[in-house]
Design an enzyme around this catalytic site. Structure first.
Site, mmCIF file in Angstrom:
data_model
loop_
_atom_site.group_PDB
_atom_site.id
_atom_site.type_symbol
_atom_site.label_atom_id
_atom_site.label_comp_id
_atom_site.label_asym_id
_atom_site.label_seq_id
_atom_site.Cartn_x
_atom_site.Cartn_y
_atom_site.Cartn_z
ATOM 1 N N ASP A 289 0.871 -1.162 0.000
ATOM 2 C CA ASP A 289 0.000 0.000 0.000
ATOM 3 C C ASP A 289 0.916 1.222 0.000
ATOM 4 O O ASP A 289 2.015 1.199 0.533
ATOM 5 C CB ASP A 289 -0.943 -0.005 1.213
ATOM 6 C CG ASP A 289 -2.074 0.981 1.016
ATOM 7 O OD1 ASP A 289 -3.019 0.953 1.800
ATOM 8 O OD2 ASP A 289 -2.010 1.770 0.054
HETATM 9 C C1 GLC Z 1 -4.028 4.499 -0.403
HETATM 10 C C2 GLC Z 1 -4.951 3.427 0.162
HETATM 11 C C3 GLC Z 1 -5.152 2.253 -0.738
HETATM 12 C C4 GLC Z 1 -5.163 2.729 -2.169
HETATM 13 C C5 GLC Z 1 -3.767 3.210 -2.491
HETATM 14 C C6 GLC Z 1 -3.668 3.778 -3.911
HETATM 15 O O1 GLC Z 1 -3.130 4.896 0.576
HETATM 16 O O2 GLC Z 1 -4.623 2.935 1.452
HETATM 17 O O3 GLC Z 1 -6.384 1.618 -0.364
HETATM 18 O O4 GLC Z 1 -5.527 1.664 -3.036
HETATM 19 O O5 GLC Z 1 -3.302 4.176 -1.570
HETATM 20 O O6 GLC Z 1 -4.474 4.893 -4.031
#
Ligand code: GLC
Length: 748
Positions: A289
């Site tokens: 993430d």
């Molecule tokens: C964010 C979120 C995740 C998302 C990613 C890309 O921090 O935690 O759920 O898919 O970044 O946007």
């Protein structure tokens, strides 16, 4: 000159091999793994590491951004395997063209948070789950994929399958609520919706089960906070929806920001390799993430980004989203003998396999088609589906004196409140993919569309969402006094839930409750719409207002759906996927709690030496599974095929469900079980099955549930999944606190 020759030679080699490969493909139908291997053989270590690197665009950012140099130079140099937040047929084509200038012309994967719709925004996921309609939920994800893929995207970072029992956590809006069984059913429906046939068709997207794992158990409901759960709770509550996603064929996983019992998920080998890749046999790939790899430095789990890269790759994190740890450090770690090339090869193969499955090596631009984009992003069928999903998501919390549905002959109707005319708020969080709110039907417009000129529709904002000005109260009261019925639309702003939007106080913000009291004081019949991305606390409203609809954030068609429910053209049948507390002090609160050695009565604060509060009853304000209808349902004639269940046998439970009211309506009949005595204490009740059906007035239907050993199993003290002989309570009802039929049976 040298570089140019190398480039040309390499290109010829690849093209040559490609043309040979094409011939061979025709001749020998090379398997995808063989094609992956043939590309791997051509790749340098740096090119392999480039495939493990993912960057976001700089103009649509969904996390803390740090500059990491020119994207274009790195794309052309083959240092990027995927981009996120790059969308649109034209834009994805342009960026893919940059990657096609790299030596081996390995195509990019484009990912985006297409969580609940791309252009046609569906209700937020938590609202959709309130429909308890798996087909509708699957359809919502299917349409999101059709539109997202038409916009050049290959991969959505969805479904989010984090179970959560804490409405302070803003991301409850994105998941399926508190129940593991319901959450597992939803995970399966969403993966199937996004991936469709999972054969790389142009209207399918790779799904991404996230956030692995137990992110929803963040302490205090504070986003990104630590998670401390027992091994049993991890397996019993938080992992099953992820296993359901694997079983449904989820192409990818995303790990989570949190540590679990002190080990960050990103560096957690037990999670990512032992459970996901080994025990569950997951063949896809894991993306970090946003920055979670490098954030292990902040966790205090590694000393620097180089150590973070070592820890994450060793633990099974295949792709580095915006962590900028893999690209600068993995080659050195290999040269230092700390990272075996085999680990890198495994990660690269997992990623290349998906690119081949999507047909991107055959045609890197196949998803980037502007004509298809225009056609799919303006498909009227999608709006109809969004409206139907929105109608199904609405929960009728209260309807005293049957004030709802309103008569269409009403002459003067007032709609008051800060959300009555809001466009963007109706979209909820994660509508990042489509900032154009002009196509949202507001609540005011929905009523206008329905009532036309037959009714004078009065409006007043009354107050803001969070500000404390009461200047608008007088105008609101004046509008209310002119109307036969007053609708008051209150709640949060869309960006008060979602990522990084935890709230310690989940009451109605600002002076909205004061506005409600002022309108209530006029003596007019009031209907309240509560708009939020989470359960809110609104005790005064719940106790004093005769009719309440929970309208969440319902997306592009919010206004039309709400108007249909208010005026009886749709009979609401939604059921709460989360428990609604009376106050933050009750959190964490969920229906499937353990009885304790001193169980307290649900609604008595004076039971001494009992597990309750002295200043608030234990019961929630609204229970998991709660939701009323404009009709009524009776449950009768419970029968069981046998009173005793042999180990490998099953019991058929059947009962009669009758629509005992005057209008057609849908009911969600829920089956709960309780294991009375076990080697590990069991919850007072657990959802084990449900069915949703439409019944005409007076219609009766026989409903059957099958009970087998699987439904009675749990993780025993040795963490073995097993069922134990003994007595089980069977409860069937309209909500977890509205049990209509009960019985018992024995497991031999
Ligand atoms: C964010 C979120 C995740 C998302 C990613 C890309 O921090 O935690 O759920 O898919 O970044 O946007």
């Amino acid at each position: 000159m040298y570089k140019c020759k190398t480039f040309m030679l390499a290109t010829l080699l690849v093209l040559g091999s490609a043309s040979i490969a094409q011939k061979k493909v025709i001749a020998t139908k090379k398997t995808i793994d063989q094609r992956v291997d043939s590309v791997m053989k051509l790749m340098t270590l740096e090119e392999k590491i480039g495939q493990l690197n993912q960057y976001s665009s700089k103009d649509e950012v969904t996390g803390p951004m740090s500059d990491n140099g020119s994207r274009k130079q790195q794309l052309v140099a083959g240092k990027v395997g995927s981009m996120l937040n790059v969308r649109g047929a034209e834009r994805t084509r342009k960026v893919q063209e940059q990657a096609m200038q790299s030596r081996l012309r390995i195509p990019l994967l484009f990912g985006q948070d297409v969580i609940h719709g791309y252009k046609t925004t569906f209700p937020i996921p938590l609202a959709e789950v309130a429909s308890w309609d798996m087909q509708a939920i699957e359809m919502g994800s299917r349409i999101a994929a059709i539109e997202g893929a038409a916009a050049g995207l290959h991969w959505t970072f969805a479904p989010m399958v984090d179970i959560s029992r804490d409405p302070r956590w803003g991301r409850v809006m994105e998941g399926a609520g508190e129940d593991t069984y319901l959450g597992s059913m939803v995970a399966k429906a969403r993966v199937k919706g996004f991936q469709g046939t999972n054969t790389g068709k142009l209207d399918e997207m790779l799904a991404c089960a996230k956030h692995f794992a137990a992110y929803g158990a963040a302490a205090g409901g504070r986003d990104y906070n630590s998670v401390d759960v027992s091994e049993r709770t991890l397996w019993e509550v938080y992992l099953p929806p992820f296993k359901a996603a694997v079983d449904a064929g989820a192409a990818t996983f995303m790990n989570s920001f949190n540590d679990i019992n002190g080990v960050p998920a990103t560096g957690n080998k037990y999670l990512q390799r032992d459970i996901l890749k080994e025990k569950w046999g997951f063949k896809g790939f894991v993306v970090s993430d946003w920055g979670s790899i490098s954030e292990m430095v902040d966790h205090g789990y590694v000393k620097d980004k180089k150590d973070a890269a070592l820890s994450a790759l060793s633990a099974g994190s295949d792709m580095d989203m915006e962590g900028q740890a893999y690209l600068p450090h993995l080659a050195t770690l290999v040269k230092e003998g700390k990272v075996p090339v085999a680990l890198i090869d495994d990660a690269v193969k997992r990623i290349l396999r998906k690119k081949f499955e999507l047909g991107l090596f055959d045609d890197p631009f196949r998803f980037s088609n502007e004509a298809r984009e225009q056609q799919q992003l303006n498909n009227p069928q999608h709006r109809i589906a969004a409206r139907e999903m929105a109608e199904k998501s609405i929960v009728l919390m209260k309807n005293e004196k049957n004030i709802l549905p309103l008569s269409k002959n009403i002459k003067k109707l007032a709609i008051i409140g800060p959300l009555a005319k809001s466009e963007e708020d109706m979209l909820g969080f994660w509508n990042v993919a489509w900032p154009d709110n002009s196509d949202v039907v507001t609540q005011y417009e929905g009523l206008q569309n329905k009532l036309g000129n037959n009714t004078e529709l009065l409006y007043a904002q009354g107050c803001g969402i969070t500000d404390t000005s009461r200047a608008g109260f007088a105008e609101a009261i004046a509008a209310a006094l002119q109307a036969e019925v007053v609708i008051v639309s209150v709640g949060e702003a869309r960006d008060m839930s979602g990522e990084a939007n935890s709230r310690a106080n989940i009451h109605l913000p600002g002076v909205q409750e004061e506005l409600l009291k002022a309108i209530h004081a006029t003596g007019k019949p009031i209907v309240v719409l509560i708009n939020a991305g989470r359960p809110l606390v609104f005790n005064w409203t719940a106790d004093n207002v005769p009719a309440i609809l929970y309208t969440w954030w319902l997306g592009s068609e919010a206004g039309n759906a709400i108007a249909n429910v208010l005026l009886g053209d749709y009979n609401p049948g939604g059921k709460l996927p989360m428990t609604f507390p009376r106050g933050e002090g009750q959190i964490p609160i969920h229906y499937n709690y353990l009885n304790t050695g001193r169980p307290s009565p649900d609604n008595d604060t004076h039971a001494r030496y009992r597990s309750g509060y002295i200043d608030m009853v234990k019961s929630p304000k609204y229970a998991f599974g709660h939701g009323l209808s404009y009709t009524t349902f009776t449950y009768s004639n419970l029968q069981m095929s046998k009173p005793t269940l042999a180990a490998n046998d099953s019991i058929i439970v059947q009962f009669t469900l009758t629509n005992s009211g005057k209008v057609a309506g849908e009911e969600v009949a829920q089956l709960y079980l309780r294991d009375e005595v076990a080697s590990v204490v069991r919850p007072v009740k657990e959802l084990k099955d449900f069915t949703k059906l439409m019944l005409q007035p007076g219609e009766s239907r026989t409903i059957r549930f099958v009970i087998n050993k699987e439904k009675l199993s749990f993780y025993n003290q040795q963490l073995e999944w097993a069922a134990e002989p003994g007595t089980f309570q069977l409860m069937i009802g309209s909500a977890s606190n509205d049990i209509r039929l009960q019985s018992k049976f024995e497991l031999q």
